[in-house]
Design a protein around this motif. Structure first.
Motif, PDB file in Angstrom:
ATOM      1  N   GLY A  69       0.896  -1.253   0.080  1.00 39.83           N
ATOM      2  CA  GLY A  69      -0.102  -0.063   0.027  1.00 39.83           C
ATOM      3  C   GLY A  69       0.840   1.293  -0.054  1.00 39.83           C
ATOM      4  N   ASN A  70       1.648   1.213   1.052  1.00 40.06           N
ATOM      5  CA  ASN A  70       2.344   2.701   1.338  1.00 40.06           C
ATOM      6  C   ASN A  70       3.430   2.976   0.224  1.00 40.06           C
ATOM      7  OD1 ASN A  70       0.656   3.358   3.277  1.00 40.06           O
ATOM      8  ND2 ASN A  70       2.313   2.647   4.835  1.00 40.06           N
ATOM      9  N   ALA A  71       4.103   2.139  -0.307  1.00 40.55           N
ATOM     10  CA  ALA A  71       4.986   2.463  -1.203  1.00 40.55           C
ATOM     11  C   ALA A  71       4.681   2.714  -2.649  1.00 40.55           C
ATOM     12  CB  ALA A  71       6.090   1.195  -1.447  1.00 40.55           C
ATOM     13  N   GLY A  72       3.262   2.059  -2.940  1.00 42.35           N
ATOM     14  CA  GLY A  72       2.587   2.260  -3.931  1.00 42.35           C
ATOM     15  C   GLY A  72       2.241   3.414  -4.152  1.00 42.35           C
ATOM     16  N   LEU A  73       1.576   4.064  -2.890  1.00 44.46           N
ATOM     17  CA  LEU A  73       0.961   5.294  -2.831  1.00 44.46           C
ATOM     18  C   LEU A  73       1.965   6.299  -3.089  1.00 44.46           C
ATOM     19  CD1 LEU A  73      -1.280   5.188   0.300  1.00 44.46           C
ATOM     20  CD2 LEU A  73      -2.220   5.362  -2.006  1.00 44.46           C
TER      21      LEU A  73
END
Length: 315
Positions: A69-73
């Motif tokens: 989630g966070n890296a993709g965001l």
């Protein structure tokens, strides 16, 4: 392998594109670095911008990442800032709030498998087939160096720090910060007992696969420590402590109840080490706690009992 100079170059490269997040004294000898206030709600934007900028002219196919989630965001946000297409592969277990944010940022989202490793394999294949720039979640030099710019800020914002507590998943954050502050402060990695990548690697003398589960698996769910993180951790004598899921839940509730800081479980994990006593500072030790992720459902922030946790000093 990365060094302090790599982090300094990253800081110059991404200047003006990321936020200099605040620090405040939470208790005597304890500071919080509020990196959950970064663009997209986590520290990951630093590495994403550095990776794309360091690559020079990005391919027309854009960028691709695998992420809980966070890296993709972060990659989706940086790509949007540069007008590039972004494709993000996430496991089907990724929180709905993060998937919705990815789509809102304009990324093409692909749900693949139940673990980060499944999404990773799919992203690597897409990069090879399309020519898109692959942005690793934690094990690329540019990614690690970008995350390490937090360490440079901390040294300026809190004088004479002895120790920085950092949550660990794949280890890119720890690698960057440990390289940034090498010789000036020590970094201690904090991990869920249910996802001990750093702890297992240090015990084995090399990164090894681990089983992953627990409340913070969506953001700290790497099944193996990155090679860069292991190299930097051993070079800088980084420490490692483990915390139970119950300690993470309590820390997250305490951050909300006491400070009105909204953190996801992974973002509260470093604080769990202090609150639970898994890490006990020596007398006079000056400690910074990195709070690093805010992509969570606000309805889940209150403590399970509905009352604040018992007042207790985080020392």
């Amino acid at each position: 392998m990365i060094s302090t100079s790599d982090v300094e170059r990253a800081a110059a490269r991404i200047a003006g594109r990321v936020r200099r997040t605040p620090v405040f004294a939470a208790d005597e000898g304890v500071w919080f670095k509020l990196e959950q206030l970064q663009h997209t709600g986590s520290f990951k934007a630093r590495g994403a911008f550095n990776r794309i900028l360091a690559a020079g002219d990005p391919p027309s196919a854009g960028v691709v990442a695998a992420s809980g989630g966070n890296a993709g965001l972060a990659v989706a946000y940086a790509a949007r800032e540069f007008g590039l297409p972004a494709r993000v592969y996430v496991p089907v277990t990724a929180p709905a709030v993060k998937v919705a944010k990815l789509r809102a940022l304009g990324a093409a989202v692909e749900l693949v498998g139940e673990k980060y490793a499944d999404a990773y394999d799919a992203a690597v294949k897409h990069a090879a087939n399309s020519g898109a720039l692959f942005c690793h979640a934690y094990d690329q030099p540019e990614i690690c160096a970008g995350q390490g710019t937090i360490g440079l800020e901390l040294l300026e914002q809190a004088d004479d720090l002895d120790t920085i507590l950092v949550a660990v998943g794949g280890g890119g954050l720890l690698a960057g910060i440990a390289a940034a502050v090498e010789g000036r402060a020590r970094v201690v990695g904090v991990e869920p007992r249910t996802a001990p990548t750093l702890n297992a690697a240090l015990a084995a003398g090399e990164p090894v696969p681990v089983e992953v589960s627990g409340v913070a698996a969506d953001s700290l769910g790497a099944t193996r420590l990155g090679d860069i993180a292991f190299a930097v951790a051993t070079r800088t004598d980084a420490g490692s402590v483990l915390v139970d899921d119950s300690a993470i839940v309590e820390a997250r509730a305490a951050l909300w109840d006491r400070y009105r800081l909204a953190l996801e479980p992974g973002g509260a994990t470093a604080f769990a080490a202090l609150l639970s006593g898994a890490y006990r500072p020596a007398p006079g030790e000056r400690v910074a706690v990195l709070l690093c992720g805010a992509n969570t459902d606000p309805a889940t922030l209150t403590s399970p009992s509905g009352a604040p946790p018992a007042a207790r000093t985080p020392r």
